[in-house]
Design an enzyme around this catalytic site. Structure first.
Site, mmCIF file in Angstrom:
data_model
loop_
_atom_site.group_PDB
_atom_site.id
_atom_site.type_symbol
_atom_site.label_atom_id
_atom_site.label_comp_id
_atom_site.label_asym_id
_atom_site.label_seq_id
_atom_site.Cartn_x
_atom_site.Cartn_y
_atom_site.Cartn_z
ATOM 1 N N LYS A 10 -47.120 -22.090 170.582
ATOM 2 C CA LYS A 10 -47.192 -20.632 170.670
ATOM 3 C C LYS A 10 -45.869 -19.961 170.268
ATOM 4 O O LYS A 10 -44.834 -20.629 170.171
ATOM 5 C CB LYS A 10 -47.580 -20.237 172.100
ATOM 6 C CG LYS A 10 -48.966 -20.732 172.515
ATOM 7 C CD LYS A 10 -49.375 -20.106 173.844
ATOM 8 C CE LYS A 10 -50.764 -20.561 174.265
ATOM 9 N NZ LYS A 10 -51.245 -19.829 175.464
ATOM 10 N N TYR A 50 -59.918 -16.674 170.922
ATOM 11 C CA TYR A 50 -60.015 -16.607 172.387
ATOM 12 C C TYR A 50 -61.257 -15.844 172.851
ATOM 13 O O TYR A 50 -61.271 -15.347 173.985
ATOM 14 C CB TYR A 50 -58.768 -15.954 172.967
ATOM 15 C CG TYR A 50 -57.551 -16.867 173.058
ATOM 16 C CD1 TYR A 50 -57.590 -18.026 173.839
ATOM 17 C CD2 TYR A 50 -56.363 -16.572 172.405
ATOM 18 C CE1 TYR A 50 -56.486 -18.853 173.952
ATOM 19 C CE2 TYR A 50 -55.240 -17.393 172.513
ATOM 20 C CZ TYR A 50 -55.316 -18.545 173.297
ATOM 21 O OH TYR A 50 -54.217 -19.345 173.422
ATOM 22 N N PHE A 58 -56.707 -10.248 181.050
ATOM 23 C CA PHE A 58 -55.517 -10.567 180.259
ATOM 24 C C PHE A 58 -55.794 -10.694 178.769
ATOM 25 O O PHE A 58 -54.878 -10.963 177.985
ATOM 26 C CB PHE A 58 -54.856 -11.850 180.788
ATOM 27 C CG PHE A 58 -55.756 -13.067 180.808
ATOM 28 C CD1 PHE A 58 -55.988 -13.808 179.659
ATOM 29 C CD2 PHE A 58 -56.373 -13.464 181.988
ATOM 30 C CE1 PHE A 58 -56.805 -14.928 179.685
ATOM 31 C CE2 PHE A 58 -57.192 -14.580 182.028
ATOM 32 C CZ PHE A 58 -57.414 -15.315 180.855
ATOM 33 N N ARG A 103 -45.271 -27.492 179.366
ATOM 34 C CA ARG A 103 -45.170 -26.120 179.878
ATOM 35 C C ARG A 103 -44.063 -25.984 180.920
ATOM 36 O O ARG A 103 -43.411 -24.942 181.001
ATOM 37 C CB ARG A 103 -46.521 -25.680 180.439
ATOM 38 C CG ARG A 103 -47.509 -25.320 179.316
ATOM 39 C CD ARG A 103 -48.898 -25.211 179.830
ATOM 40 N NE ARG A 103 -49.832 -24.601 178.888
ATOM 41 C CZ ARG A 103 -51.146 -24.703 178.988
ATOM 42 N NH1 ARG A 103 -51.682 -25.375 180.001
ATOM 43 N NH2 ARG A 103 -51.931 -24.134 178.098
ATOM 44 N N ASN A 113 -46.668 -19.555 177.506
ATOM 45 C CA ASN A 113 -46.684 -20.879 178.137
ATOM 46 C C ASN A 113 -46.604 -22.018 177.117
ATOM 47 O O ASN A 113 -47.140 -23.099 177.332
ATOM 48 C CB ASN A 113 -47.894 -21.019 179.077
ATOM 49 C CG ASN A 113 -49.231 -20.940 178.361
ATOM 50 O OD1 ASN A 113 -49.288 -20.608 177.175
ATOM 51 N ND2 ASN A 113 -50.312 -21.247 179.063
ATOM 52 N N HIS A 116 -51.068 -24.289 173.599
ATOM 53 C CA HIS A 116 -52.493 -24.246 173.957
ATOM 54 C C HIS A 116 -53.076 -25.622 173.663
ATOM 55 O O HIS A 116 -52.637 -26.294 172.731
ATOM 56 C CB HIS A 116 -53.234 -23.207 173.109
ATOM 57 C CG HIS A 116 -54.726 -23.333 173.214
ATOM 58 N ND1 HIS A 116 -55.434 -22.801 174.266
ATOM 59 C CD2 HIS A 116 -55.620 -23.990 172.427
ATOM 60 C CE1 HIS A 116 -56.718 -23.124 174.112
ATOM 61 N NE2 HIS A 116 -56.851 -23.833 173.008
ATOM 62 N N GLU A 127 -62.776 -24.800 168.328
ATOM 63 C CA GLU A 127 -61.394 -24.453 167.978
ATOM 64 C C GLU A 127 -60.932 -25.171 166.709
ATOM 65 O O GLU A 127 -60.237 -24.582 165.872
ATOM 66 C CB GLU A 127 -60.474 -24.774 169.160
ATOM 67 C CG GLU A 127 -60.769 -23.870 170.355
ATOM 68 C CD GLU A 127 -59.919 -24.175 171.572
ATOM 69 O OE1 GLU A 127 -59.115 -25.143 171.549
ATOM 70 O OE2 GLU A 127 -60.040 -23.429 172.563
#
Ligand code: CMP
Length: 136
Positions: A10, A50, A58, A103, A113, A116, A127
């Protein structure tokens, strides 16, 4: 059982120059990258990825965050890859992640974090197809 899973490094981990460390952890655990690209997601790309979370409070912030900087997207292959990668990553909230997990080491917050990883066979299929439709 040999499996494949999708991983994303990320924007926060990218900004910390942690690509090398994270990929080394994957490889050290027997999770071999079989597809990989560095890209910058649009907000729409993140929303599609997502989509399962679209009703969560969120969702908007998560998608804005995921589009805030470059990411590395990988398909990892190995024995029990989905579970193994989740163990390597640690809990979603870095504060709750076991010491030594990706993480715990690199994550800053539940949103930033570091990584993923797919959480189940069906989500892994979706995905991987989302980012690497050419993979069979
Ligand atoms: P990830 O594994 O990428 O899947 C969904 C992401 O939503 C998760 O990691 C977190 O970064 C993010 N997120 C933000 N807030 C929350 C929350 N309250 N609960 C779960 N995930 C959250």
């Amino acid at each position: 059982m040999t499996e494949r899973t999708l991983a994303i490094i990320k924007p926060d981990a990218m900004a910390k120059h942690a690509i090398g460390d994270i990929i080394q952890r994957y490889e050290g655990a027997g999770l071999h990258p079989i597809a990989m690209k560095m890209t910058k997601l649009s907000k729409e790309d993140a929303e599609g990825f997502y989509a399962v979370h679209r009703k969560r409070p969120f969702f908007h912030d998560l998608c804005t965050y995921m589009a805030s900087g470059p990411v590395v997207v990988l398909v990892l292959e190995g024995d029990n890859a989905i579970t193994k990668n989740r163990d390597l990553m640690g809990a979603t909230d870095p504060k709750k992640a076991e010491a030594g997990t990706i993480r715990a080491v690199h994550g800053a917050s539940i949103e930033a974090n570091a990584v993923h990883g797919s959480d189940a066979t069906e989500t892994a299929q979706f995905e991987m197809g989302y980012f690497f439709p050419e993979l069979k």
